[in-house]
Each structure stands twice: as structure tokens, then as C-alpha cells.
Design an enzyme around this catalytic site. Structure first.
Site, short mmCIF file in Angstrom:
data_model
loop_
_atom_site.label_atom_id
_atom_site.label_comp_id
_atom_site.label_asym_id
_atom_site.label_seq_id
_atom_site.Cartn_x
_atom_site.Cartn_y
_atom_site.Cartn_z
N GLY A 186 0.91 -1.37 0.01
CA GLY A 186 -0.02 0.08 0.14
C GLY A 186 0.94 1.37 -0.12
O GLY A 186 2.10 1.22 -0.60
N GLY A 245 2.30 2.66 5.30
CA GLY A 245 3.55 1.93 5.61
C GLY A 245 4.17 2.14 6.76
O GLY A 245 4.65 1.43 7.52
N GLU A 260 5.52 -3.29 0.84
CA GLU A 260 5.56 -3.29 -0.88
C GLU A 260 5.34 -1.79 -1.19
O GLU A 260 3.64 -1.75 -1.17
CB GLU A 260 4.84 -4.55 -1.39
N CYS A 269 1.23 0.00 -9.23
CA CYS A 269 2.65 0.84 -8.56
C CYS A 269 3.83 0.76 -9.37
O CYS A 269 4.33 1.70 -9.27
CB CYS A 269 2.68 -0.30 -7.42
P1 NAD Z 1 -5.56 0.81 0.37
O1 NAD Z 1 -6.23 2.02 0.64
O2 NAD Z 1 -6.22 -0.50 0.10
O3 NAD Z 1 -4.53 0.46 1.99
C1 NAD Z 1 -3.50 -0.70 1.64
C2 NAD Z 1 -4.23 -1.50 3.26
O4 NAD Z 1 -3.84 -0.62 4.33
C3 NAD Z 1 -5.64 -1.74 3.29
O5 NAD Z 1 -5.86 -2.93 3.71
C4 NAD Z 1 -6.25 -0.62 4.39
O6 NAD Z 1 -7.29 -1.41 5.07
C5 NAD Z 1 -4.71 -0.58 5.23
N1 NAD Z 1 -5.18 0.79 5.83
C6 NAD Z 1 -5.60 1.96 5.08
N2 NAD Z 1 -5.30 3.10 6.37
C7 NAD Z 1 -4.80 2.38 7.43
C8 NAD Z 1 -4.52 2.80 8.62
N3 NAD Z 1 -4.58 3.98 9.09
N4 NAD Z 1 -3.84 1.73 9.48
C9 NAD Z 1 -3.95 0.62 8.89
N5 NAD Z 1 -4.01 0.09 8.00
C10 NAD Z 1 -4.61 1.02 7.18
O7 NAD Z 1 -4.46 0.99 -0.50
P2 NAD Z 1 -3.36 2.18 -1.31
O8 NAD Z 1 -2.65 2.57 -0.08
O9 NAD Z 1 -4.18 3.30 -1.69
O10 NAD Z 1 -2.57 1.64 -2.14
C11 NAD Z 1 -1.91 2.41 -3.21
C12 NAD Z 1 -0.48 2.28 -2.84
O11 NAD Z 1 -0.10 1.01 -2.67
C13 NAD Z 1 0.29 2.97 -3.90
O12 NAD Z 1 1.23 3.80 -3.31
C14 NAD Z 1 0.88 1.91 -4.69
O13 NAD Z 1 1.98 2.33 -5.29
C15 NAD Z 1 1.04 0.96 -3.66
N6 NAD Z 1 1.16 -0.32 -4.08
C16 NAD Z 1 2.24 -1.08 -4.04
C17 NAD Z 1 2.26 -2.52 -4.54
C18 NAD Z 1 3.62 -3.29 -4.63
O14 NAD Z 1 3.71 -4.28 -5.00
N7 NAD Z 1 4.80 -2.52 -4.34
C19 NAD Z 1 1.51 -3.05 -5.46
C20 NAD Z 1 0.14 -2.24 -5.09
C21 NAD Z 1 0.19 -1.16 -4.86
#
Ligand code: NAD
Length: 508
Positions: free
Chosen positions: A200, A205, A222, A257
Site C-alpha cells: 500500500g 507503511g 511493498e 504501483c
Molecule cells: P489501500 O487504501 O487499500 O490500503 C492498503 C491497506 O492498508 C488496506 O488493507 C487498508 O485497510 C490498510 N489501511 C489503510 N489505512 C490504514 C491505517 N490508518 N492503519 C492501518 N491500516 C490501514 O491501498 P493504497 O494504500 O491506496 O494502495 C495504493 C498504494 O499501494 C500506492 O502507493 C501503490 O504504489 C502501492 N502499491 C504497491 C504495490 C507493490 O507491490 N509494491 C502493489 C500495489 C500497490
């Protein structure tokens, strides 16, 4: 709303703790360690994916309007490939690796024994909601762990399908799904895990890493970032443009990503590049891309608002050279190219994660590398060129999770390569054998017998013993080094006993 509230009350810290306790008991029984258990669970993921392909495609359509082709190639097939490879290689991955021991402890043998970490947590994102939820699970199971998956609430259809399918197909004493959003994830993060794999954004992170600190839990992060694509002149521009278009808009409409986030090219070459990209966009998605069935929609209205804010910023909106059309009611934004947006604009300082592609121009193509290096290290970086020197310079000087020359995103599908970020784009890597390793501990093991016990390491310490040990250590473990060290030791001992005998004869 009431159901949502009920749900969040239904899974809090108490429930999370109870679930982890159950999983620890199952893990403690040793069942996840056996080769047979691992194989049966991997086969179940394979079967589940195969038997429910259509439901998966429908869930992805409901969450993202993901085109069936992309769902199949970029999610289902990649997941199946991971299972197939793990099943094929598992025996060899599990096998202890014999390594050279040290002459200091001759005779002995040494090996590295991979062991599971224990009970692990996988938190996944919405953009590839099947793949990024289950691909780490394949690694976790192959390595012999118990695992909890928390799919993204922003892809609700896939999340509930995963909960149902994993409930039906997997050994639920060791593999669980917890659905939910921040509250549920926070409850999970309070628990002690043996590894947390989070996919995410960087903000969350940091939250995940801070929670992990409490229990010294290792993390696999990731994350994402701004992935640059540099385009040199003198290339096959049609092929390059196709590969850029498919890596950007043909990957969940830029919500990937590793999709190119921005492009870099020379001032002179930019007009040709723009024209070539426009041509391929028309070929692929037609004159009215808002109606195209081959483009995903924006995941939700928040992300739609985020993207239109990037586009509507003063000094940016006037830079659109292609696209820009949008349709709020269907959450669609057309593939959009912008030329020479200001470096201090939002679009150049945030991960775009959508169908907008700014092109930045430089005087010399080499200047692109310096520009990339002024930002944080990206998850992926791309270069299109025929110039060998430029390729070498790119590979040597640009730090990123992965690099691809003359294509985009394809490194993700090569199982012999690790997939992960560096610096702010993440830590740790997985895919193929790296997935097994990401969820294993490499245990160092030495085997010795009782024969050949040499007193050289025991007190009383002498300079002779010390120099002998040091010589044996620097011999690097070669058999001649050991023989040589032992001979010296024998000679020294002979001299010592002779001197002792002489002294006793004199005193008589
Ligand atoms: P998202 O909003 O689905 O969040 C990811 C996870 O974090 C979810 O399961 C969510 O419930 C949890 N989450 C959200 N807020 C939280 C908090 N405050 N506390 C604890 N957990 C929490 O996804 P996103 O972050 O919008 O995903 C997009 C990002 O992910 C982009 O930056 C993208 O580049 C990255 N990404 C990376 C990869 C990789 O393999 N490197 C793959 C896909 C996406």
C-alpha cells in the site's frame, strides 16, 4: 451503515488476540511445517482460483471495472504461476543447503536450514486486490507459516469473495481472512506477528512499521512512488509507445504501483513522442476512451477527486496535450498526457496512481538521470534507448526497486527476479523463490562429532595457540590450510614436550 458499525465492533483487539492465539496453537502443533500440508494448501489456492475464475473476474469488474483480459493476465494467471512454481520447486526450496564449515572447528559440517517464521500477517491494497492479497500468501504457506490476510476494503467485492473462498478451500486452523478497514487493521496490528507483509501507500507503511517496532517484528513493505520512464531518440517509437501505453493505461488505467508515473525526454524529441503516444492510445482505446471497455475506472470518488485536483491545479490544467475528459458519474478519466508541467506542482510531487501522464523535458537525455536522483528512490524505472552507453549509465547510476530497458512493468512477471522497493519505495522483496525466503528464517546449523578434539581453543591460552587459530581462520577453510595448521600445532607441541623433558632431565 449499521452493518458496518456492527462489523467493526465485531472484530476488535479482543477478537484479534483470540484469533492469533488459535493460530499460534495450530502453528505450534507443527502441521504447517510438513511438506504435505504446504502442498495441499498451495493446490487449494490453485483450485480455488481455477474453479472460481468467473466470480473473480466479476468481483474485479465490480470493484474497478477491470477488463477481463487484465484480470486474467495480471491477476489470475500471475497467481496461478506463483502456485505452480512453488509446487514444482518446494522440495528444493525446503532442502537444507550444505555450506563450507570453518577449519577452526575441524572436523565439522555446516548447513543452512530454512524454517518458517510462525504466524504472519498480510495486509493488501485495492488495485490488484486478488494478486497482492494472495501472492504473499503463496510464499507464506510455501515457507510453512500460518497466515492471516487482510484484503483492502476499497475493493469490497474481491475482499468478500476472498473471505468466502479462503474459508471454503483452506485449512482455517492456519489460514484466515479478516475483512475490514482501519479499525480492523489496527486491531490486527496491535498483535504480535512473526512477520508483517504490507502492500500500500507510504503513509500507512509508516503506521505498519511503527506497530511492528513494539514486538520487533520484521516487515516486508511493498510500497509505491513515482516511477519514471526516460525516452531517448533514435528508437522504434511505435514499439516504445505501445509498451508505455500498455504499462500505464493497460495496467488498471494507471492505478498500478509500477505504471510509469512520468516521462522524461529531450525538448526536441517530445513532440514526436506525444504524437506516437496519441496514435497508440487511439488505436487501443478508440476516439472515446471514456466508453472503452478496455480501461478500468477510478476505484472510488475519493481517488477521482484526488486525481482531478492534480489535473485542475493552476499552471497544470493548461498543459494537457491529450485527453483530460472525465465522467464523475461513472468514475472515469480518459488517458491524459501533459507536457512540461511545473516541477513544484502537486502532480510532480505525489504518486499519481491514475491515468495522468506528465512529460518532463530536458536538454540532454542524460540530464534525466540527475532529475530522477533528486527524488526518492522509485519502485521501478524505465529507459527506452538503443544507446549502449546510456543503458550502462542508467543501470549503474539509477537506484530503484527494479529497472527495465525498452519495456515497462514486465519485470514483475519474471519469477527469477526479486520484486520489491528500495528506500521509500519499500523494503524486502518477494516473487518466486524470494517469496519463500521472505517468509523463512535461514537457520545456521553446525554438526560435529566427538573425535579430533584439539586443545588449541581451550585455556590456558598461549600465544602459540592464538597464532595457530588465527592461521586456521585466514586459511579460508581449505583442506591444505587445515593440514598446514595442524602440522604447525603438532610441531609446536613436540617442541614443547621436548623442552619439558630437557628441563626435567636437568633438574634430576
Ligand atoms: P489501500 O487504501 O487499500 O490500503 C492498503 C491497506 O492498508 C488496506 O488493507 C487498508 O485497510 C490498510 N489501511 C489503510 N489505512 C490504514 C491505517 N490508518 N492503519 C492501518 N491500516 C490501514 O491501498 P493504497 O494504500 O491506496 O494502495 C495504493 C498504494 O499501494 C500506492 O502507493 C501503490 O504504489 C502501492 N502499491 C504497491 C504495490 C507493490 O507491490 N509494491 C502493489 C500495489 C500497490
Amino acid at each position: 451503515m449499521a452493518t458496518k458499525e456492527l462489523q467493526s465492533v465485531a472484530f476488535g483487539s479482543k477478537e484479534a488476540a483470540a484469533m492469533v492465539k488459535e493460530l499460534r496453537e495450530s502453528y505450534g502443533s507443527g502441521k504447517t511445517r510438513s511438506y504435505e500440508w504446504r502442498v495441499s494448501q498451495l493446490k487449494n489456492i490453485e483450485k480455488m482460483t481455477e474453479y472460481h475464475e468467473q466470480e473473480i473476474i466479476e468481483a474485479l469488474r465490480s470493484d474497478l471495472s477491470k477488463p477481463e483480459f487484465e484480470s486474467y493476465i495480471q491477476e489470475i494467471a500471475l497467481l496461478k504461476n506463483s502456485c505452480t512454481l512453488a509446487l514444482k520447486e518446494l522440495k528444493s526450496w525446503m532442502k537444507p543447503e550444505k555450506v563450507k564449515s570453518s577449519p577452526v572447528i575441524f572436523p565439522s559440517s555446516a548447513e543452512i536450514v530454512p524454517e518458517p517464521l510462525g504466524v504472519v500477517l498480510v495486509i493488501s491494497a485495492w488495485n490488484y486486490p486478488l494478486l497482492v492479497a494472495l501472492d504473499p500468501v503463496v510464499g507464506a504457506i510455501a515457507a510453512g507459516n500460518a497466515v492471516v490476510v487482510k484484503p483492502s476494503e476499497l475493493a469490497p467485492a474481491t475482499s468478500s469473495l476472498l473471505a468466502k473462498l479462503l474459508g471454503d478451500y483452506m485449512d482455517n486452523s492456519c489460514v484466515r481472512v479478516v475483512e475490514g478497514a482501519v479499525a480492523e487493521t489496527s486491531a490486527l496490528l496491535e498483535q504480535k506477528w512473526d512477520k508483517i507483509c504490507y502492500t500500500g501507500n507510504r503513509r500507512v507503511g509508516r503506521i505498519v512499521m511503527a506497530s511492528a517496532v513494539k514486538h520487533l517484528t520484521p516487515v516486508l513493505l511493498e510500497l509505491g512512488g513515482k516511477c519514471p520512464a526516460v525516452v531517448d531518440s533514435g528508437i522504434d517509437l511505435q514499439v516504445a509507445s505501445r509498451r508505455i501505453v500498455v504499462g500505464k493505461w493497460g495496467s488498471n488505467n494507471g492505478q498500478a504501483c509500477v505504471a510509469p508515473d512520468y516521462m522524461l525526454t529531450t525538448k526536441d524529441f517530445a513532440p514526436q513522442l506525444v504524437e506516437a503516444l496519441k496514435r497508440e492510445l487511439d488505436n487501443f482505446f478508440g476516439k472515446n476512451p471514456l466508453q472503452s471497455k478496455d480501461l478500468s475506472r477510478i476505484v472510488n470518488s475519493n481517488h477521482y477527486a484526488r486525481l482531478t485536483k492534480l489535473l485542475d491545479e493552476e499552471d497544470v490544467s493548461g498543459k494537457i496535450v491529450h485527453g483530460g475528459e472525465r465522467d464523475l458519474s461513472n468514475l472515469r478519466i480518459a488517458p491524459t498526457i501533459l507536457l512540461d508541467v511545473p516541477q513544484d506542482s502537486l502532480i510532480m510531487n505525489e504518486e499519481i496512481f491514475g491515468p495522468l501522464l506528465p512529460i518532463v523535458t530536458v536538454d540532454k537525455v542524460e540530464d534525466s538521470f540527475d532529475l530522477i536522483k533528486t527524488g526518492t528512490k522509485p519502485l521501478a524505472a524505465y529507459l527506452f534507448t538503443n544507446n549502449k552507453k546510456l543503458k550502462d549509465q542508467f543501470v549503474r547510476s539509477v537506484s530503484a526497486g527494479g529497472l527495465v530497458i525498452n519495456d515497462t512493468i514486465v519485470h514483475l512477471a519474471v519469477a527469477s527476479l526479486p520484486f520489491g522497493g528500495v528506500g521509500e519505495s519499500g523494503m524486502g522483496a518477494y516473487h518466486g523463490k524470494f517469496s519463500f525466503e521472505a517468509f523463512s528464517h535461514k537457520k545456521a546449523v553446525i554438526y560435529r562429532g566427538f573425535a579430533g578434539d584439539i586443545s588449541v581453543r581451550y585455556p590456558p591460552y598461549t600465544m602459540g595457540k592464538l597464532s595457530l587459530i588465527l592461521k586456521a581462520m585466514v586459511s579460508g577453510g581449505s583442506i591444505w590450510g587445515i593440514i598446514w595448521a595442524l602440522m604447525i600445532y603438532k610441531i609446536l607441541n613436540t617442541f614443547k614436550s621436548l623442552a619439558h623433558k630437557l628441563r626435567s632431565t636437568k633438574s634430576e
